[in-house]
Design an enzyme around this catalytic site. Structure first.
Site, PDB file in Angstrom:
ATOM      1  N   GLU A 114     -39.373 -10.233 -38.532  1.00  0.00           N
ATOM      2  CA  GLU A 114     -40.695 -10.342 -39.153  1.00  0.00           C
ATOM      3  C   GLU A 114     -40.639 -10.427 -40.679  1.00  0.00           C
ATOM      4  O   GLU A 114     -41.645 -10.733 -41.322  1.00  0.00           O
ATOM      5  CB  GLU A 114     -41.549  -9.136 -38.737  1.00  0.00           C
ATOM      6  CG  GLU A 114     -41.941  -9.175 -37.264  1.00  0.00           C
ATOM      7  CD  GLU A 114     -42.651  -7.931 -36.792  1.00  0.00           C
ATOM      8  OE1 GLU A 114     -42.542  -6.896 -37.477  1.00  0.00           O
ATOM      9  OE2 GLU A 114     -43.315  -7.989 -35.750  1.00  0.00           O
ATOM     10  N   GLU A 161     -23.313  -1.399 -24.423  1.00  0.00           N
ATOM     11  CA  GLU A 161     -23.442  -0.339 -25.426  1.00  0.00           C
ATOM     12  C   GLU A 161     -22.256   0.621 -25.425  1.00  0.00           C
ATOM     13  O   GLU A 161     -22.138   1.461 -26.313  1.00  0.00           O
ATOM     14  CB  GLU A 161     -24.724   0.452 -25.208  1.00  0.00           C
ATOM     15  CG  GLU A 161     -24.738   1.317 -23.959  1.00  0.00           C
ATOM     16  CD  GLU A 161     -25.999   2.169 -23.888  1.00  0.00           C
ATOM     17  OE1 GLU A 161     -25.859   3.402 -23.854  1.00  0.00           O
ATOM     18  OE2 GLU A 161     -27.106   1.601 -23.858  1.00  0.00           O
TER      19      GLU A 161
END
Length: 272
Positions: A82, A113
């Site tokens: 953004e 992960e």
């Protein structure tokens, strides 16, 4: 670390959820969610320390990286993505990386992960260096992907921070600046996409927004460097110019079209 416990895994304060009606469920969720802003507020000193440390590095060309897995990784990518449209910054200044790569944004990648070495490999692909800043995001504070990246980055002299929802976690201990947001047990036990994820989103908003303001990407309270990528944003930019320069809407629209950004139009017309 003997007294370390995962608050995020402790039982919910609410039970027998399946017996509740929809309105009762939503009310109890909201009861828990209201605790999040207060928990974030208690972390403002640590967030302040981080933003103040990033600012001179960023102004000298350093970049801001986020790393995480699952929800935490997605939130980092969201915040990074953004920045260009909102503040007109190049896409390579704030970068979000997720365990498992871009495929993991939409679909979980098994065991991604759990690889302690992979984050640093992912960061090296971006030519990471000592002027850059690395923020690791992990509600548990134990995610191997994040821990490995933070520890290696700190060894290499980078500024490191960790956003976690478990005080005293390995991530909090590994990062130079720990941001420990204690939101308490989740409404659904262990579901850290809820309060923990909400708190991470708020902290990331605070870091990036404060940084963008500090480096001059906001004037007054306006996004004067935003990308004019759709009609809504063109209208917003036009209205900014109407207010800033006392122009008619038509005059402001022409100025915005001519100069290509609110900031450039203000600079040019103020001088003229």
């Amino acid at each position: 670390m003997s007294d370390y416990r995962k608050i995020t895994e402790t039982p919910s304060l609410h039970d027998n959820l399946e017996t509740l009606g929809v309105e009762a469920l939503l009310g109890k969720m909201n009861e828990e969610d209201r605790k999040v802003p207060e928990a974030v507020g208690r972390c403002i000193p640590a967030i302040t320390q981080l933003v103040e440390a990033i600012e001179p590095r960023f102004l000298s060309g350093g970049r801001l990286f986020y790393i995480g897995a699952g929800t935490s990784g997605r939130l980092g990518i969201l915040d990074a993505s953004e920045i260009p449209p909102t503040y007109g910054m190049p896409h390579d200044r704030v970068i979000g990386l997720i365990a498992g790569g871009d495929a993991a944004i939409r679909k979980a990648v098994e065991h991604a992960e759990d690889n302690t070495a992979q984050a640093w490999k992912d960061l090296q692909a971006h030519g990471i260096g000592p002027m850059d800043t690395l923020v690791g995001i992990a509600a548990s504070g134990t995610t191997p992907y994040v821990l490995g990246g933070i520890r290696k980055a700190r060894e290499e002299g980078l500024l490191t921070a960790g956003i976690t929802n478990n005080p005293g976690s390995p991530l909090a201990l590994a990062a130079e600046i720990p941001i420990e947001v204690e939101v308490g047990p989740e409404f659904v036990t262990g579901s850290t996409r809820m309060k923990s994820g909400t708190s991470q989103k708020l902290v990331l908003n605070m870091i990036s927004t404060a940084l963008m303001i500090r480096i001059g990407r906001v004037q007054g309270n306006r996004m004067v460097h935003m990308q004019l990528s759709n009609n809504k944003l063109i209208d917003r930019g036009t209205r900014y110019l109407v207010e800033a320069l006392n122009l008619s809407y038509e005059e402001a629209g022409k100025a915005l079209s001519r100069y290509g950004s609110v900031q450039k139009a203000i600079e040019a017309l103020s001088q003229g």
